[in-house]
Write a protein that holds these residues in place. Structure first.
Motif, mmCIF file in Angstrom:
data_model
loop_
_atom_site.group_PDB
_atom_site.id
_atom_site.type_symbol
_atom_site.label_atom_id
_atom_site.label_comp_id
_atom_site.label_asym_id
_atom_site.label_seq_id
_atom_site.Cartn_x
_atom_site.Cartn_y
_atom_site.Cartn_z
ATOM 1 N N LYS A 1 -0.926 -9.338 2.752
ATOM 2 C CA LYS A 1 -2.006 -8.361 2.769
ATOM 3 C C LYS A 1 -1.478 -6.957 3.053
ATOM 4 O O LYS A 1 -1.878 -6.001 2.392
ATOM 5 C CB LYS A 1 -3.051 -8.735 3.806
ATOM 6 C CG LYS A 1 -4.201 -7.726 3.892
ATOM 7 C CD LYS A 1 -5.134 -8.071 5.005
ATOM 8 C CE LYS A 1 -6.256 -7.104 5.230
ATOM 9 N NZ LYS A 1 -6.313 -5.866 4.571
ATOM 10 N N LEU B 1 0.205 -5.666 -0.071
ATOM 11 C CA LEU B 1 -0.758 -5.280 -1.106
ATOM 12 C C LEU B 1 -1.485 -3.993 -0.746
ATOM 13 O O LEU B 1 -1.765 -3.158 -1.606
ATOM 14 C CB LEU B 1 -1.778 -6.405 -1.323
ATOM 15 C CG LEU B 1 -1.252 -7.660 -2.002
ATOM 16 C CD1 LEU B 1 -2.319 -8.732 -2.036
ATOM 17 C CD2 LEU B 1 -0.769 -7.350 -3.402
ATOM 18 N N ASP B 2 -1.808 -3.812 0.541
ATOM 19 C CA ASP B 2 -2.480 -2.576 0.960
ATOM 20 C C ASP B 2 -1.589 -1.351 0.772
ATOM 21 O O ASP B 2 -2.090 -0.235 0.597
ATOM 22 C CB ASP B 2 -2.915 -2.678 2.423
ATOM 23 C CG ASP B 2 -4.118 -3.593 2.604
ATOM 24 O OD1 ASP B 2 -4.859 -3.805 1.620
ATOM 25 O OD2 ASP B 2 -4.310 -4.096 3.733
ATOM 26 N N VAL C 1 -4.571 0.676 -4.386
ATOM 27 C CA VAL C 1 -5.286 -0.461 -3.793
ATOM 28 C C VAL C 1 -6.130 0.064 -2.641
ATOM 29 O O VAL C 1 -5.621 0.647 -1.691
ATOM 30 C CB VAL C 1 -4.301 -1.546 -3.296
ATOM 31 C CG1 VAL C 1 -5.032 -2.626 -2.539
ATOM 32 C CG2 VAL C 1 -3.538 -2.129 -4.466
ATOM 33 N N SER D 1 -7.621 -5.104 0.482
ATOM 34 C CA SER D 1 -7.291 -6.470 0.068
ATOM 35 C C SER D 1 -7.801 -7.425 1.136
ATOM 36 O O SER D 1 -7.845 -7.090 2.326
ATOM 37 C CB SER D 1 -5.782 -6.634 -0.122
ATOM 38 O OG SER D 1 -5.115 -6.459 1.103
#
Length: 116
Positions: free
Chosen positions: A90, A93-94, A99, A102
């Motif tokens: 996570k 991905l952040d 983005v 997430s």
């Protein structure tokens, strides 16, 4: 004879047959009415539940976002896969540009129980 060329007698005879059947077999009539009402109620409950589940699934799918990431070899059906990404992913991905957010979701199907 009426304008359509048919005799009104069959309709009258049918009404007489219905009333005589009601008088001679009231228990069977009540049981038949109850059975039809129960069948209609069960169909309405089934349709209501399936519409509710469909709407809930649609709302959950809309709130998931634009992209769903799964490990390679995972099933498209969440309940059928056992492979999941680590929660640490996570933060990775952040950090990706563009983005906004997430959310890790873990779902497993274990025997007769479904876990989120």
């Amino acid at each position: 004879m009426n304008r359509s060329g048919t005799s009104p007698r069959p309709a009258r005879n049918m009404v007489k047959l219905i009333y005589s059947n009601l008088k001679q077999r009231p228990t069977r009539t009540v049981v038949s009415i109850f059975a039809v009402a129960l069948g209609v109620a069960l169909i309405l409950v089934s349709v209501g539940l399936s519409f509710g589940q469909l709407n809930d699934h649609a709302a959950r799918t809309r709130s998931m976002g634009d992209i769903m990431i799964q490990p390679s070899g995972a099933s498209h059906f969440f309940a059928l896969n056992s492979g999941t990404f680590p929660v640490k992913l996570k933060t990775v991905l952040d950090a990706v540009p563009g983005v906004e957010a997430s959310t890790p979701v873990l779902s497993k199907f274990l025997g007769d129980r479904f876990h989120l």
